[in-house]
Design a protein around this motif. Structure first.
Motif, PDB file in Angstrom:
ATOM      1  N   GLU A 179       0.831  -1.210   0.000  1.00 48.34           N
ATOM      2  CA  GLU A 179       0.000   0.000   0.000  1.00 48.34           C
ATOM      3  C   GLU A 179       0.869   1.266   0.000  1.00 48.34           C
ATOM      4  O   GLU A 179       0.952   1.991   0.989  1.00 48.34           O
ATOM      5  CB  GLU A 179      -0.949  -0.020   1.198  1.00 48.34           C
ATOM      6  CG  GLU A 179      -2.004  -1.112   1.096  1.00 48.34           C
ATOM      7  CD  GLU A 179      -3.032  -1.032   2.206  1.00 48.34           C
ATOM      8  OE1 GLU A 179      -2.936  -0.111   3.049  1.00 48.34           O
ATOM      9  OE2 GLU A 179      -3.922  -1.902   2.239  1.00 48.34           O
ATOM     10  N   TRP A 180       1.512   1.488  -1.133  1.00 47.07           N
ATOM     11  CA  TRP A 180       2.308   2.695  -1.325  1.00 47.07           C
ATOM     12  C   TRP A 180       1.464   3.761  -2.001  1.00 47.07           C
ATOM     13  O   TRP A 180       0.655   3.448  -2.889  1.00 47.07           O
ATOM     14  CB  TRP A 180       3.504   2.411  -2.233  1.00 47.07           C
ATOM     15  CG  TRP A 180       4.601   1.595  -1.636  1.00 47.07           C
ATOM     16  CD1 TRP A 180       5.085   1.671  -0.365  1.00 47.07           C
ATOM     17  CD2 TRP A 180       5.380   0.588  -2.310  1.00 47.07           C
ATOM     18  NE1 TRP A 180       6.131   0.786  -0.200  1.00 47.07           N
ATOM     19  CE2 TRP A 180       6.335   0.113  -1.380  1.00 47.07           C
ATOM     20  CE3 TRP A 180       5.383   0.074  -3.592  1.00 47.07           C
ATOM     21  CZ2 TRP A 180       7.264  -0.874  -1.697  1.00 47.07           C
ATOM     22  CZ3 TRP A 180       6.302  -0.905  -3.919  1.00 47.07           C
ATOM     23  CH2 TRP A 180       7.235  -1.375  -2.987  1.00 47.07           C
ATOM     24  N   ASP A 181       1.661   5.031  -1.634  1.00 44.50           N
ATOM     25  CA  ASP A 181       1.087   6.092  -2.449  1.00 44.50           C
ATOM     26  C   ASP A 181       1.894   6.168  -3.748  1.00 44.50           C
ATOM     27  O   ASP A 181       2.933   5.520  -3.904  1.00 44.50           O
ATOM     28  CB  ASP A 181       1.069   7.423  -1.701  1.00 44.50           C
ATOM     29  CG  ASP A 181       2.456   7.918  -1.301  1.00 44.50           C
ATOM     30  OD1 ASP A 181       3.412   7.801  -2.093  1.00 44.50           O
ATOM     31  OD2 ASP A 181       2.592   8.432  -0.173  1.00 44.50           O
ATOM     32  N   ASP A 182       1.405   6.948  -4.704  1.00 35.03           N
ATOM     33  CA  ASP A 182       2.025   6.950  -6.029  1.00 35.03           C
ATOM     34  C   ASP A 182       3.470   7.434  -5.994  1.00 35.03           C
ATOM     35  O   ASP A 182       4.332   6.890  -6.695  1.00 35.03           O
ATOM     36  CB  ASP A 182       1.211   7.823  -6.986  1.00 35.03           C
ATOM     37  CG  ASP A 182      -0.147   7.221  -7.325  1.00 35.03           C
ATOM     38  OD1 ASP A 182      -0.323   6.006  -7.136  1.00 35.03           O
ATOM     39  OD2 ASP A 182      -1.026   7.981  -7.776  1.00 35.03           O
TER      40      ASP A 182
END
Length: 221
Positions: free
Chosen positions: A186-189
């Motif tokens: 669950e990484w942000d962009d």
């Protein structure tokens, strides 16, 4: 194609505005690319706009031998010639009489390249970097390059505004495409862009979540 042109304009012009707002100290700030200052990376980004002007002036019928995702599979850190290019960029950026001259040249080149993109036929193909791409896929590669380097530029500029989100979503599209599926972390962009291109190392927890795919990082660089 029109939407991609708008995204490219956003990516390039926001970066131009950011660099243009910096004082001489800010322009000499290091970036996430070893040995390159903000001015050095600005010159490199100008070369991308220059390349767009050149290849869009001489389109062809194709066929394409790569697309917006597979193009990046051959772009890995440490490729032959990378050190020579880095040295050339530093020398060329330093050759301008003043930073203002470089930024003005970059702005003029960007404006011309964006006009070329607006007038390009999406059914055409272009040859660049040893490949042939459909025009929309070529423009997408420019967006991805701009988005990743926007992160490089701002890495040590705490006053820099958040990067525009749509170009970073294009980077995610490429990284997931190279991976073959959506990344299970669950990484942000922005984080995904840094991790996926090797700017930031994977930690033990991320390697566990990625499993065998961890060995494939960086996916491009």
């Amino acid at each position: 194609m029109e939407d991609l042109g708008d995204v490219l304009a956003q990516a390039w012009l926001e970066t131009l505005d950011l660099v243009g707002s910096l004082d001489p100290t800010g322009l000499r700030t290091a970036t996430d690319l070893p040995g390159w200052t903000v001015l050095d990376l600005s010159f490199h980004l100008m070369l991308d706009a220059q390349r767009a002007l050149v290849v869009l002036a001489d389109p062809g019928p194709g066929p394409a031998d790569t697309d917006r995702v597979t193009y990046w599979s051959g772009q890995q850190p440490g490729l032959p010639g990378a050190d020579d290019h880095a040295a050339y960029v530093r020398r060329a950026a330093a050759a301008y009489a003043s930073p203002t001259g470089l930024l003005r040249h970059w702005d003029d080149t960007v404006q011309g390249a964006l006009a070329a993109v607006r007038h390009a036929d999406p059914a055409d193909h272009v040859a660049t970097q040893g490949h042939v791409l459909a025009v929309p896929d070529f423009v997408h590669t420019l967006v991805v390059e701009a988005a990743v380097h926007r992160l490089d530029l701002a890495a040590r500029l705490p006053q820099a505004p958040s990067p525009p989100p749509v170009p970073l979503r294009c980077v995610r599209e490429v990284l997931d495409g190279l991976l073959g599926h959506p990344v299970p972390v669950e990484w942000d962009d922005a984080t995904y862009a840094r991790k996926g291109t090797g700017r930031t190392a994977l930690d033990a927890g991320e390697r566990a979540l990625l499993g065998a795919d961890a060995a494939r990082f960086p996916l491009f660089g």
